[in-house]
Motif scaffolding. Structure first.
Motif, PDB file in Angstrom:
ATOM      1  N   ASP A  11       0.477   5.217   1.987  1.00 36.27           N
ATOM      2  CA  ASP A  11       0.540   4.030   2.836  1.00 36.27           C
ATOM      3  C   ASP A  11       1.928   3.397   2.711  1.00 36.27           C
ATOM      4  OD1 ASP A  11      -0.156   1.900   4.477  1.00 36.27           O
ATOM      5  OD2 ASP A  11      -1.795   1.192   3.205  1.00 36.27           O
ATOM      6  N   ASN A  13       2.914   0.419   2.394  1.00 39.58           N
ATOM      7  CA  ASN A  13       3.098  -0.619   1.382  1.00 39.58           C
ATOM      8  C   ASN A  13       3.453  -0.037   0.022  1.00 39.58           C
ATOM      9  OD1 ASN A  13       0.460  -0.291  -0.172  1.00 39.58           O
ATOM     10  ND2 ASN A  13      -0.328  -0.749   1.860  1.00 39.58           N
ATOM     11  N   ASP A  97      -3.998   0.707  10.433  1.00 35.18           N
ATOM     12  CA  ASP A  97      -4.291   1.512   9.250  1.00 35.18           C
ATOM     13  C   ASP A  97      -5.140   2.742   9.559  1.00 35.18           C
ATOM     14  OD1 ASP A  97      -2.878  -0.095   7.457  1.00 35.18           O
ATOM     15  OD2 ASP A  97      -4.581  -1.440   7.185  1.00 35.18           O
ATOM     16  N   THR A 114      -2.863   3.642  -1.433  1.00 35.02           N
ATOM     17  CA  THR A 114      -2.552   2.356  -0.816  1.00 35.02           C
ATOM     18  C   THR A 114      -2.617   1.222  -1.836  1.00 35.02           C
ATOM     19  OG1 THR A 114      -3.148   0.807   0.955  1.00 35.02           O
ATOM     20  CG2 THR A 114      -4.968   1.991  -0.098  1.00 35.02           C
ATOM     21  N   ASN A 116      -3.391  -1.653  -0.583  1.00 38.95           N
ATOM     22  CA  ASN A 116      -4.298  -2.549   0.154  1.00 38.95           C
ATOM     23  C   ASN A 116      -5.650  -1.883   0.374  1.00 38.95           C
ATOM     24  OD1 ASN A 116      -2.363  -4.596   0.466  1.00 38.95           O
ATOM     25  ND2 ASN A 116      -1.552  -3.646   2.305  1.00 38.95           N
ATOM     26  N   GLN A 117      -6.377  -1.669  -0.693  1.00 35.74           N
ATOM     27  CA  GLN A 117      -7.668  -0.993  -0.558  1.00 35.74           C
ATOM     28  C   GLN A 117      -8.637  -1.763   0.322  1.00 35.74           C
ATOM     29  OE1 GLN A 117      -8.620  -0.053  -4.761  1.00 35.74           O
ATOM     30  NE2 GLN A 117      -8.819   2.035  -4.009  1.00 35.74           N
ATOM     31  N   THR A 128      -5.461   3.492  -5.487  1.00 38.62           N
ATOM     32  CA  THR A 128      -4.273   2.665  -5.679  1.00 38.62           C
ATOM     33  C   THR A 128      -3.171   3.527  -6.305  1.00 38.62           C
ATOM     34  OG1 THR A 128      -4.882   2.043  -7.913  1.00 38.62           O
ATOM     35  CG2 THR A 128      -5.707   0.618  -6.118  1.00 38.62           C
TER      36      THR A 128
END
Length: 142
Positions: A11, A13, A97, A114, A116-117, A128
């Motif tokens: 991801d 982020n 997403d 990610t 942002n789970q 993560t």
């Protein structure tokens, strides 16, 4: 697929966090370093590459464009371009997403990494950066 390699969608982020890592020791940086050292094979499609470029080149981040260009080139060279597998059964708070999830769904036994789970369904393959580092350690890749 090679059993000694880990396939994962990264991801955006995670990449941003890795670029902010001062010493390269943060978990996002370790994940990206393992992409660049070929322990993690990044999965992507054109939409993901476009998002990487758009986000990483935002002026608020002030990342050097040549570094971003080299990073994107490495992702394309080291990674695997795949077609997304449409997912109708899941609900996503952020429609942007969905592509990350659907690209992950196109390759069995892969992960989506990610920070942002909460933006994704709860699935064991959505991890993560910290969890990915643990997976790398369990497989003796780091």
């Amino acid at each position: 697929m090679q059993s000694d390699k880990i396939y994962a969608v990264i991801d955006t982020n995670v990449i941003v966090s890795a670029f902010y890592s001062k010493d390269g020791l943060s978990n996002p940086a370790v994940v990206i370093n393992n992409v660049l050292s070929n322990n993690i094979i990044p999965l992507y499609n054109d939409e993901i590459i476009i998002e990487y470029e758009e986000v990483l080149l935002r002026s608020k981040f002030n990342f050097p464009p040549e570094v971003i260009s080299k990073f994107i080139s490495n992702i394309k060279m080291l990674g695997k371009s795949v077609t997304r597998k449409k997912s109708l059964e899941e609900d996503f708070p952020d429609p942007d997403d969905i592509v990350f999830y659907e690209v992950r769904m196109s390759v069995d036994d892969s992960y989506l990494v990610t920070g942002n789970q909460k933006h994704f369904p709860v699935k064991p393959f959505i991890v993560t950066p910290t969890q990915m580092v643990e997976i790398l350690k369990e497989r003796n890749l780091i």
